[in-house]
Design a protein around this motif. Structure first.
Motif: not given
Length: 263
Positions: A131-140, A145-147, A175-186
């Protein structure tokens, strides 16, 4: 043959008002022989969309209109281009039965379909990880961790591949690597090479097609396809059937990066 097998539509509540005809005419103009509209299927019964606007899915009313309009356009354009009616179906852990029920009722209508993971379940709560880099990083931060998010994502994709969703289950994994969507944000360097290869190996073992999805190349914090070029090459080595998908949510995104990825 030029094919784009992952296209959204004006029936997407978080997409565009561009008409289906405008998509079709652009595809013909750019020399495509075969396209699939894969709008997000209606929400599974009992699932609550965690996105702020709750706009991840078609309503059931919009779904019926979507099917009807595409079926009419298939006839109108039959002499110019093959138009496939499809959906992008979410695999959501814990909602396998509801998903099977939908497919059992409507699966006979589809010429093509994609099975994708957008929602991850952690501690009984679902998060839309693209959804967004903010949501991704909050979830991590919540998961640890991101990992750990990467691991949970790939584990869920593998569950989607192995899940019994009945005879109309889609045969292409989105898109089996969708988890990369925010890789440059985190900004963290996660070594998921073995996990990606494992997913592709299981797809080959279970007989699935790969959605070679160009959308990540247009995403500010991704800048690569899903999956990235080395894994497209690996999928070819495995003999996985590859289907290009622009994942276009508006006409201007249709077929983007096709030549870069497929030629």
């Amino acid at each position: 043959m030029k094919r784009d097998g992952h296209i959204h539509s004006p029936y997407c509540p978080h997409g565009t008002t561009d008409t289906l005809i405008s998509y079709i005419e652009k595809a013909i103009h750019e020399g495509f022989d075969d396209i699939t509209f894969t709008e997000h299927a209606p929400i599974p019964a009992g699932f609550e969309d965690p996105t702020p606007d709750q706009d991840s899915f078609m309503t059931i009313e919009a779904f019926h209109q979507y099917v009807s309009e595409i079926q009419k356009l298939q006839t109108v354009y039959a002499h110019k281009i093959q138009i496939r009616l499809g959906v992008e179906l979410d695999y959501i852990v814990g909602f396998e039965q509801q998903t099977s029920d939908f497919l059992n009722e409507f699966g006979h209508l589809f010429d093509d379909a994609i099975l994708s993971v957008h929602f991850l379940n952690y501690a009984g709560r679902y998060t839309c990880i693209d959804f967004s880099d903010e949501v991704f990083q909050a979830f991590a931060a919540e998961v640890g961790s991101v990992e750990e998010v990467y691991t949970l994502y790939y584990d869920t994709v593998i569950k989607s591949i192995k899940a019994d969703l009945g005879p109309f289950k889609p045969n292409r994994i989105g898109h089996p690597t969708l988890v990369h969507k925010f890789q440059l944000a985190h900004g963290q360097s996660i070594d998921d090479d073995a996990q990606i290869r494992h997913v592709l190996n299981i797809m080959q073992e279970y007989g699935y097609e790969l959605d070679v999805n160009s959308a990540g190349l247009s995403k500010k914090y991704c800048q690569e396809s899903y999956p990235a070029a080395p894994y497209i090459a690996y999928a070819k080595e495995l003999g996985l059937p590859l289907v290009f998908g622009s994942d276009a949510h508006q006409v201007c995104d249709l077929h983007n990066y096709y030549t870069d990825i497929m030629d």
